[in-house]
Design a protein around this motif. Sequence first.
Motif, short mmCIF file in Angstrom:
data_model
loop_
_atom_site.label_atom_id
_atom_site.label_comp_id
_atom_site.label_asym_id
_atom_site.label_seq_id
_atom_site.Cartn_x
_atom_site.Cartn_y
_atom_site.Cartn_z
N VAL A 1 -0.56 -12.18 0.34
CA VAL A 1 0.55 -11.42 0.95
C VAL A 1 1.58 -11.06 -0.11
O VAL A 1 2.08 -9.93 -0.15
N ALA A 2 1.91 -11.99 -0.99
CA ALA A 2 2.90 -11.73 -2.04
C ALA A 2 2.42 -10.63 -2.98
O ALA A 2 3.20 -9.73 -3.34
N TRP A 3 1.14 -10.66 -3.39
CA TRP A 3 0.63 -9.68 -4.34
C TRP A 3 0.40 -8.30 -3.73
O TRP A 3 0.26 -7.31 -4.45
N ARG A 4 0.36 -8.21 -2.41
CA ARG A 4 0.24 -6.88 -1.81
C ARG A 4 1.58 -6.38 -1.29
O ARG A 4 1.65 -5.33 -0.67
N SER A 5 2.65 -7.14 -1.55
CA SER A 5 3.98 -6.71 -1.11
C SER A 5 4.99 -6.84 -2.24
O SER A 5 5.08 -5.96 -3.08
N VAL A 6 5.72 -7.94 -2.33
CA VAL A 6 6.83 -8.05 -3.28
C VAL A 6 6.40 -8.09 -4.74
O VAL A 6 7.13 -7.63 -5.61
N LYS A 7 5.23 -8.65 -5.05
CA LYS A 7 4.76 -8.73 -6.43
C LYS A 7 3.91 -7.53 -6.84
O LYS A 7 3.50 -7.42 -7.99
N ALA A 8 3.62 -6.65 -5.92
CA ALA A 8 2.69 -5.54 -6.17
C ALA A 8 3.22 -4.57 -7.23
O ALA A 8 4.41 -4.27 -7.28
N ASP A 9 2.31 -4.13 -8.06
CA ASP A 9 2.61 -3.10 -9.05
C ASP A 9 2.06 -1.78 -8.48
O ASP A 9 0.90 -1.71 -8.09
N PRO A 10 2.88 -0.73 -8.43
CA PRO A 10 2.41 0.54 -7.85
C PRO A 10 1.24 1.16 -8.61
O PRO A 10 0.53 2.01 -8.07
N ARG A 11 1.00 0.74 -9.84
CA ARG A 11 -0.11 1.29 -10.62
C ARG A 11 -1.43 0.57 -10.34
O ARG A 11 -2.47 1.01 -10.79
N ALA A 12 -1.38 -0.53 -9.63
CA ALA A 12 -2.57 -1.34 -9.39
C ALA A 12 -3.53 -0.63 -8.43
O ALA A 12 -3.10 0.13 -7.55
N PHE A 13 -4.82 -0.90 -8.61
CA PHE A 13 -5.83 -0.42 -7.66
C PHE A 13 -5.95 -1.47 -6.57
O PHE A 13 -6.20 -2.64 -6.86
N ALA B 1 -7.86 -12.80 -1.13
CA ALA B 1 -8.09 -11.70 -2.06
C ALA B 1 -8.41 -12.23 -3.45
O ALA B 1 -8.28 -13.42 -3.72
N LEU B 2 -8.82 -11.31 -4.31
CA LEU B 2 -9.06 -11.61 -5.71
C LEU B 2 -8.27 -10.60 -6.53
O LEU B 2 -8.30 -9.40 -6.25
N LYS B 3 -7.54 -11.09 -7.52
CA LYS B 3 -6.79 -10.23 -8.43
C LYS B 3 -7.51 -10.28 -9.76
O LYS B 3 -7.70 -11.35 -10.34
N TYR C 1 -4.11 -4.19 -12.84
CA TYR C 1 -5.02 -5.14 -12.20
C TYR C 1 -5.64 -4.49 -10.96
O TYR C 1 -5.18 -3.46 -10.47
N LEU C 2 -6.69 -5.14 -10.47
CA LEU C 2 -7.33 -4.76 -9.22
C LEU C 2 -6.99 -5.82 -8.18
O LEU C 2 -7.10 -7.01 -8.46
N TYR C 3 -6.59 -5.40 -7.01
CA TYR C 3 -6.37 -6.32 -5.89
C TYR C 3 -7.48 -6.01 -4.90
O TYR C 3 -7.56 -4.90 -4.38
#
Length: 154
Positions: free
Chosen positions: A89-101, A111-113, A125-127
Amino acid sequence: MYEERLTVPRFWWLLSVALGLSLALILLRFSGVGALIGLVVGVAAGAAALSGYGSARIRVVQGSLVAGPARIPLEALGAAEVLNPKEAVAWRSVKADPRAFMLLRSYVPTALKVEVTDPADPTPYLYLSTRSPQRLADALAEAAASARGAGRSR
């Protein structure tokens, strides 16, 4: 080596029935045949939309990671990090980088990062939403090791 299809949960298929019933009720005002046509068209359209959304696949094949529409060579990938539901949840919201796939499916809690190491690629990175992130990480590591081993024997 690894393949997973991110199908929607079974109870989501009731949404296509609800869409068909809604369309049937709207068209019932005009005629009974129209309502029947609305029911069939609504259920079919809902089922097609859910099937398309749930057809995303993650595969590790022939020296590449295929995630939805993306095909990334294993040489361009770095470390893989397994994300538990809270981290996901954190990596798809507050920690997310807009350039990530992001191959994101909200109904998959884990998930796997995977880090992207290719300097020419702006993607950091890939999410990847996956029901078995450890198996995917192991498959990536095994495929990368076998690709390095095959590269040395040439």
